[in-house]
Design an enzyme around this catalytic site. Structure first.
Site, short mmCIF file in Angstrom:
data_model
loop_
_atom_site.label_atom_id
_atom_site.label_comp_id
_atom_site.label_asym_id
_atom_site.label_seq_id
_atom_site.Cartn_x
_atom_site.Cartn_y
_atom_site.Cartn_z
N ARG A 97 45.04 94.71 75.41
CA ARG A 97 44.07 93.65 75.11
C ARG A 97 42.70 94.23 74.84
O ARG A 97 41.96 93.76 73.99
CB ARG A 97 44.02 92.70 76.30
CG ARG A 97 42.82 91.79 76.33
CD ARG A 97 43.10 90.54 77.13
NE ARG A 97 44.28 89.86 76.61
CZ ARG A 97 45.06 89.03 77.32
NH1 ARG A 97 44.76 88.81 78.57
NH2 ARG A 97 46.10 88.47 76.78
N TYR A 98 42.32 95.23 75.62
CA TYR A 98 41.01 95.86 75.48
C TYR A 98 41.17 97.13 74.67
O TYR A 98 42.25 97.73 74.66
CB TYR A 98 40.44 96.18 76.86
CG TYR A 98 40.20 94.97 77.73
CD1 TYR A 98 39.10 94.15 77.55
CD2 TYR A 98 41.08 94.66 78.77
CE1 TYR A 98 38.88 93.05 78.36
CE2 TYR A 98 40.86 93.56 79.59
CZ TYR A 98 39.77 92.76 79.38
OH TYR A 98 39.55 91.68 80.19
N ARG A 101 42.20 100.59 76.99
CA ARG A 101 43.04 100.61 78.18
C ARG A 101 44.19 99.61 78.07
O ARG A 101 44.06 98.59 77.39
CB ARG A 101 42.23 100.33 79.44
CG ARG A 101 41.37 99.08 79.39
CD ARG A 101 40.15 99.27 80.31
NE ARG A 101 39.38 98.06 80.49
CZ ARG A 101 38.49 97.60 79.62
NH1 ARG A 101 38.31 98.21 78.47
NH2 ARG A 101 37.80 96.51 79.89
N CYS A 110 58.07 92.23 93.98
CA CYS A 110 56.86 92.27 94.79
C CYS A 110 57.21 92.26 96.27
O CYS A 110 58.28 91.78 96.65
CB CYS A 110 55.99 91.06 94.48
SG CYS A 110 55.30 91.13 92.82
N CYS A 114 53.73 85.53 95.72
CA CYS A 114 52.58 84.67 95.93
C CYS A 114 52.77 83.41 95.11
O CYS A 114 53.09 83.48 93.92
CB CYS A 114 51.31 85.38 95.49
SG CYS A 114 51.21 87.06 96.13
N CYS A 117 50.75 83.10 91.76
CA CYS A 117 50.77 84.26 90.87
C CYS A 117 50.64 83.88 89.39
O CYS A 117 51.30 82.97 88.91
CB CYS A 117 52.08 85.03 91.07
SG CYS A 117 52.19 86.47 90.00
N ARG A 119 51.65 85.70 86.99
CA ARG A 119 52.90 86.08 86.30
C ARG A 119 54.11 85.42 86.96
O ARG A 119 55.18 86.01 87.03
CB ARG A 119 53.04 87.60 86.27
CG ARG A 119 51.88 88.25 85.58
CD ARG A 119 52.23 89.55 84.88
NE ARG A 119 50.97 90.13 84.40
CZ ARG A 119 50.32 91.11 85.03
NH1 ARG A 119 50.82 91.67 86.10
NH2 ARG A 119 49.17 91.54 84.55
N ASP A 277 43.78 81.37 87.83
CA ASP A 277 44.20 81.15 86.45
C ASP A 277 44.87 79.78 86.30
O ASP A 277 45.30 79.18 87.28
CB ASP A 277 45.17 82.25 86.01
CG ASP A 277 44.47 83.60 85.85
OD1 ASP A 277 43.30 83.60 85.44
OD2 ASP A 277 45.11 84.63 86.14
N ASP A 314 39.28 85.00 84.07
CA ASP A 314 40.12 85.63 83.04
C ASP A 314 40.39 84.49 82.07
O ASP A 314 41.10 83.54 82.41
CB ASP A 314 41.41 86.19 83.65
CG ASP A 314 41.84 87.46 82.95
OD1 ASP A 314 41.44 87.66 81.78
OD2 ASP A 314 42.58 88.25 83.56
N LYS A 321 38.46 89.17 80.63
CA LYS A 321 37.67 88.76 81.79
C LYS A 321 36.20 88.57 81.41
O LYS A 321 35.65 89.37 80.67
CB LYS A 321 37.78 89.82 82.88
CG LYS A 321 39.19 90.01 83.40
CD LYS A 321 39.23 91.14 84.41
CE LYS A 321 40.65 91.44 84.85
NZ LYS A 321 41.47 92.11 83.79
#
Ligand SMILES: *Cc1c(COP(=O)(O)O)cnc(C)c1O
Ligand code: SF4
Length: 377
Positions: A97-98, A101, A110, A114, A117, A119, A277, A314, A321
């Site tokens: 995206r950037y 990086r 995981c 959570c 989450c 994702r 999000d 984000d 972000k």
């Protein structure tokens, strides 16, 4: 089997095995529907830290019917992929995206799942990240010399077995233009025994290596977690923390102050505080944006500057972000900047002369015959 492997295999994954769930049979039946869509995982170490159904740790991992209610309200801009990550994947499971990086998914398992989450669409479902997607991801990085920073993510990269993790690190380190490697993980705070001396021996061979650890509440920082963080820091990894602002879990200045102070004590520097999000099934965790600004205002100046994270949104749709700051600028002109400090007092800071508007300087008075330019001349 090591202790952390046992804690992981002893995870609660079924509604029937959840302690602390009030409500009748009908409620539990609904929860089973939730769990069919969004799986449950609470490893036995994490469960041991939970004291009651009101526990802020418990709220992060226990399914609720609100997740289904949220699913039905999809017209409100909620999305299963709110950051539009799939659009920025030139190869499967790598987000570029950037400019310099990328985010590389190492797995989709995981230590806990959570409920909030981002994702949620991927976590806990097998077969998404494979040896082949990883191979393609590493190859993509090798072919793109502009990439100097890779973030190993998932899922949780520290659940990858030692040998496999070392194979990946080694492959990444063979790419000459890759400068730094980061690990994004919730393992140190939720399955701390996984941070074994053997794991640290591997990690320290691949510096410069950074880790950003996911922490949301001060109660997550137990003596076991302190040992884990110290081991990582002793292995030479600079440690940062990422926190999600969550309604009913950490949305007060008091809780956040305690969290950031405790993080510094275990050698972790708060890095990002995320506005939640717009993920389908997680809307009930969202706070207002003002809440985040209020928390930053409550931290900045009141405690060590090092303890204050960047508060970010984000952006929905994949704009990356964006950092938000409480208004510290009262007035901004070419002449001066008026700022407000943490106590609410205002102060003026004059701009340098070349910035200042050209003043219509009055013509100097014709010098009186007796005047001297300088007393010392
Ligand atoms: C957050 C994020 C990064 C890293 O951002 P930094 O501000 O450099 O920490 C990189 N790629 C993606 C897709 C991200 O979401
Ligand atoms: S540990 Fe991270 S990736 Fe895994 S479920 Fe929690 S928030 Fe999602």
């Amino acid at each position: 089997m090591q202790s952390w492997q046992r804690q992981l295999s002893d995870s609660v994954v079924k509604v029937e095995d959840l302690p602390f769930v009030s409500g009748d049979e009908q409620y539990r039946e609904k929860l089973k529907k939730v769990a069919e869509i969004f799986p449950i995982r609470i490893n036995s170490y994490f469960l041991k830290q939970v004291k009651s159904e009101h526990d802020p740790l418990w709220k992060q991992v226990v399914p609720t019917v609100e997740e289904l209610d949220d699913l039905l309200r999809s017209e409100e801009g909620l999305d299963s992929d709110p950051l539009n990550e799939e659009k920025d994947m030139p190869v499967p499971e790598l987000v570029h995206r950037y400019p310099d990086r990328v985010l590389l998914m190492l797995n989709n398992q995981c230590p806990i799942i959570c409920r909030f989450c981002t994702r949620k669409r991927k976590i806990g479902f097998p077969g998404i990240v494979t040896r082949e997607t990883l191979r393609q991801g590493i190859e993509y990085i090798a072919q793109h010399p502009e990439i100097r920073d890779v973030i190993m993510s998932g899922g949780d990269p520290l659940l990858v077995p030692d040998k496999e993790l070392e194979r990946i690190l080694k492959a990444l380190r063979e790419i000459p233009h890759l400068e730094i490697i980061r690990i994004g993980t919730r393992v140190p705070g939720t399955l701390p025994d996984r941070i074994t001396p053997e794991l640290c021996e591997i990690l320290k061979k691949y510096h410069p290596l950074y880790a950003n650890l996911h922490f949301n509440h001060p109660d997550e920082i137990t003596p076991e977690v302190e040992v884990a963080c110290n081991r990582l820091a002793d292995a030479g990894l600079p440690l940062g923390a990422q926190t999600v602002l969550l309604k009913g879990v950490n949305d007060t200045v008091e809780v956040m102050t305690e969290l950031v102070k405790k993080l510094l004590r275990v050698r972790v520097k708060p890095y990002y505080l995320y506005q939640a999000d717009m993920t389908v099934g997680t809307d009930h965790f969202r706070t207002s944006v003002e809440k985040g600004l209020e928390i930053i205002r409550g931290l900045q100046g009141h405690t060590s500057g090092m303890a204050v994270p960047y508060f970010v949104i984000d952006t929905p749709g994949g704009g990356g972000k964006v950092r938000l700051l409480p208004d510290s600028i009262v007035e901004f002109t070419d002449k001066e900047v008026v700022v407000r400090n943490f106590e609410g007092k205002t102060f003026r800071y004059p701009q340098p002369l070349e910035k200042q508007p050209k003043r219509k300087t009055p013509q100097p008075e014709p010098a009186a015959p007796s005047s001297k330019l300088c007393e010392l001349a």
